[in-house]
Design a protein around this motif. Structure first.
Motif, PDB file in Angstrom:
ATOM      1  N   MET A 237       0.819  -1.207   0.000  1.00 46.76           N
ATOM      2  CA  MET A 237       0.000   0.000   0.000  1.00 46.76           C
ATOM      3  C   MET A 237       0.857   1.263   0.000  1.00 46.76           C
ATOM      4  SD  MET A 237      -3.286  -0.687  -0.039  1.00 46.76           S
ATOM      5  CE  MET A 237      -4.046   0.752   0.701  1.00 46.76           C
ATOM      6  N   LEU A 238       2.102   1.149   0.444  1.00 46.10           N
ATOM      7  CA  LEU A 238       2.979   2.314   0.514  1.00 46.10           C
ATOM      8  C   LEU A 238       4.355   2.063  -0.093  1.00 46.10           C
ATOM      9  CD1 LEU A 238       3.071   5.239   1.558  1.00 46.10           C
ATOM     10  CD2 LEU A 238       3.974   4.347   3.728  1.00 46.10           C
ATOM     11  N   PHE A 239       4.812   0.817  -0.102  1.00 42.91           N
ATOM     12  CA  PHE A 239       6.181   0.501  -0.502  1.00 42.91           C
ATOM     13  C   PHE A 239       6.199  -0.434  -1.713  1.00 42.91           C
ATOM     14  CE2 PHE A 239       6.030   0.741   4.233  1.00 42.91           C
ATOM     15  CZ  PHE A 239       6.668   1.959   4.371  1.00 42.91           C
ATOM     16  N   SER A 240       7.181  -0.230  -2.592  1.00 49.94           N
ATOM     17  CA  SER A 240       7.411  -1.138  -3.725  1.00 49.94           C
ATOM     18  C   SER A 240       8.506  -2.121  -3.328  1.00 49.94           C
ATOM     19  CB  SER A 240       7.835  -0.349  -4.968  1.00 49.94           C
ATOM     20  OG  SER A 240       6.793   0.499  -5.404  1.00 49.94           O
ATOM     21  N   ARG A 241       8.162  -3.413  -3.307  1.00 54.06           N
ATOM     22  CA  ARG A 241       9.094  -4.425  -2.803  1.00 54.06           C
ATOM     23  C   ARG A 241       9.070  -5.665  -3.695  1.00 54.06           C
ATOM     24  NH1 ARG A 241       7.680  -6.625   2.052  1.00 54.06           N
ATOM     25  NH2 ARG A 241       9.709  -6.444   3.088  1.00 54.06           N
ATOM     26  N   PHE A 242      10.247  -6.261  -3.891  1.00 56.46           N
ATOM     27  CA  PHE A 242      10.367  -7.479  -4.685  1.00 56.46           C
ATOM     28  C   PHE A 242      11.141  -8.519  -3.879  1.00 56.46           C
ATOM     29  CE2 PHE A 242       9.975  -3.953  -7.640  1.00 56.46           C
ATOM     30  CZ  PHE A 242       9.033  -4.409  -8.538  1.00 56.46           C
ATOM     31  N   ASP A 243      10.799  -9.757  -4.083  1.00 55.39           N
ATOM     32  CA  ASP A 243      11.484 -10.862  -3.416  1.00 55.39           C
ATOM     33  C   ASP A 243      12.816 -11.110  -4.129  1.00 55.39           C
ATOM     34  OD1 ASP A 243      12.380 -13.206  -2.316  1.00 55.39           O
ATOM     35  OD2 ASP A 243      10.474 -14.276  -2.514  1.00 55.39           O
ATOM     36  N   PRO A 244      13.955 -10.863  -3.459  1.00 58.67           N
ATOM     37  CA  PRO A 244      15.258 -11.005  -4.127  1.00 58.67           C
ATOM     38  C   PRO A 244      15.551 -12.429  -4.571  1.00 58.67           C
ATOM     39  CG  PRO A 244      15.534 -10.723  -1.766  1.00 58.67           C
ATOM     40  CD  PRO A 244      14.089 -10.478  -2.044  1.00 58.67           C
ATOM     41  N   ALA A 245      14.890 -13.415  -3.992  1.00 56.99           N
ATOM     42  CA  ALA A 245      15.100 -14.794  -4.433  1.00 56.99           C
ATOM     43  C   ALA A 245      14.385 -15.071  -5.758  1.00 56.99           C
ATOM     44  CB  ALA A 245      14.598 -15.765  -3.364  1.00 56.99           C
ATOM     45  N   GLU A 246      13.499 -14.195  -6.127  1.00 60.31           N
ATOM     46  CA  GLU A 246      12.682 -14.400  -7.320  1.00 60.31           C
ATOM     47  C   GLU A 246      13.073 -13.455  -8.453  1.00 60.31           C
ATOM     48  OE1 GLU A 246       8.196 -13.119  -8.265  1.00 60.31           O
ATOM     49  OE2 GLU A 246       8.342 -14.652  -6.705  1.00 60.31           O
ATOM     50  N   THR A 247      13.278 -12.206  -8.142  1.00 57.74           N
ATOM     51  CA  THR A 247      13.596 -11.204  -9.171  1.00 57.74           C
ATOM     52  C   THR A 247      14.595 -10.190  -8.627  1.00 57.74           C
ATOM     53  OG1 THR A 247      11.693  -9.854  -8.493  1.00 57.74           O
ATOM     54  CG2 THR A 247      11.371 -11.353 -10.356  1.00 57.74           C
ATOM     55  N   GLN A 248      15.240  -9.494  -9.561  1.00 56.94           N
ATOM     56  CA  GLN A 248      16.125  -8.395  -9.189  1.00 56.94           C
ATOM     57  C   GLN A 248      16.086  -7.351 -10.299  1.00 56.94           C
ATOM     58  OE1 GLN A 248      19.689 -10.790  -8.839  1.00 56.94           O
ATOM     59  NE2 GLN A 248      20.454 -10.082 -10.829  1.00 56.94           N
TER      60      GLN A 248
END
Length: 375
Positions: A237-248
């Protein structure tokens, strides 16, 4: 009969070309009257014809010498351009008309083309090198050109796309205080959507430090969403986050476009409205296939005067936060964005309405997941 010449003029000046001398004229008359030496006779038809022709020649010669009315086309006056009454030569008028018509039609096509591109940019970007995302090789993003085939290729890089309006005093807040609210909101957008640590899924400490710890319930809600994400308390809702084990991220550039405005809030406060789109180029660890996820955020922050509100000086409170995401798994609430890649098999199930995530003219309301026109 008159030739418009003074007496004796025939011997005092050269005869104009085509003019008959007195001697020649007398001889012609004598020839016409031969047949008797008595009283004059009525000239024959041939004589009358010759006489008329000679008179005509005489008049023309005199006119050519400027002694009579000019013959031929009437000379135009200097202040009256040729054809001022009847119009210009139709040959040239038609030529100009064709040119004007062609220019008008061309202008219409250009304007029409501009309107079409404004409404459906994919119609153009899908047929130009580096435009659209139709699956053709030249349009697909690459490691070297991760924004190829996307409108974001011409957008600003990262924080450079977050520009501030000129501050002025509103809502009982001074110009300096309004400027502080604008700068703090910009810092929040950067820390929440561009900071490498935030994008890697780490705790967004820099963003949290900008928020007012005295805002009722908000600090606790954010902490819970980061620790235990769910549909009800989602850090996205406020932050853009990605799973480093999945994408970079591919490289270090995130493309940005948007605007920021402000207005007076309750007496002793200023509200800042931010509407920005962020485009993230992504790759699987060790892979070379590039995908893009698009996040559009509408955020309203407020800076309160601590003398009138229970607030911390210089800290922001969150009034509203909305988001539209393009190219992320639907119905997944683990606190990360999950892009799909071109080679992925489409997920089964119903497909919603087509959505263009780059279209900043329309906000997608809450509802079922749609189908991307492009990513």
């Amino acid at each position: 009969m008159s030739t418009d010449m003074p007496p004796g003029g025939s011997s005092e000046r050269p005869e104009p070309e085509g003019l008959v001398s007195d001697e020649q004229w007398a001889e012609l008359v004598r020839q016409a009257e031969r047949g008797g030496a008595g009283a004059p006779k009525e000239p024959s038809a041939r004589a009358r014809m010759v006489t008329a022709r000679l008179r005509a020649l005489d008049e023309q010669a005199a006119q050519a010498q400027g002694r009579g009315r000019p013959w031929g086309r009437k000379q135009a006056q200097p202040w009256q351009p040729e054809g001022w009454r009847t119009g210009p030569d139709p040959r040239y008028a038609n030529g100009r008309s064709r040119k004007r018509k062609f220019t008008a039609v061309l202008g219409f096509l250009v304007v029409l083309g501009a309107c079409v591109v404004a409404m459906r940019p994919s119609l153009v970007t899908g047929h130009l090198p580096g435009g659209g995302d139709d699956g053709s090789g030249q349009d697909r993003p690459t490691l070297a050109q991760p924004f190829q085939g996307s409108p974001a290729v011409s957008w600003a890089d990262g924080a450079a796309g977050i520009e501030l309006p000129e501050a002025e005093a509103v809502g009982g807040m001074s110009e300096d205080e309004v400027g502080q609210a604008l700068r703090a909101t910009r810092q929040l957008l950067i820390a929440a959507n561009l900071d490498p640590a935030t994008l890697r899924g780490e705790k967004p400490d820099r963003a949290l430090e900008l928020l007012d710890p005295l805002q009722k319930g908000e600090p606790e809600r954010l902490e819970r969403s980061l620790a235990e994400p769910s549909e009800e308390q989602d850090p996205l809702m406020l932050f853009s986050r990605f799973d480093p084990a999945e994408t970079q991220l591919v490289g270090e550039v995130v493309k940005t476009r948007g605007e920021m405005t402000f207005e007076a809030g309750d007496a002793g406060s200023v509200e800042v409205h931010a509407d920005y789109t962020f485009v993230y180029p992504l790759v699987r660890p060790g892979g070379d296939e590039v995908a893009r996820t698009i996040a559009r955020r509408r955020l309203t922050t407020v800076l309160h005067d601590p003398e009138k509100f229970e607030a911390t000086r210089g800290k922001l409170s969150i009034l509203t936060s909305e988001q539209n995401f393009g190219n992320t798994a639907c119905e997944v609430n683990d606190g990360f964005l999950h892009p799909s890649f071109p080679s992925d098999t489409p997920a089964p199930g119903p497909r919603g309405d087509e959505v263009d995530p780059y279209d900043r003219g329309a906000w997608q309301p809450d509802g079922p997941c749609g189908t991307l026109e492009r990513s």
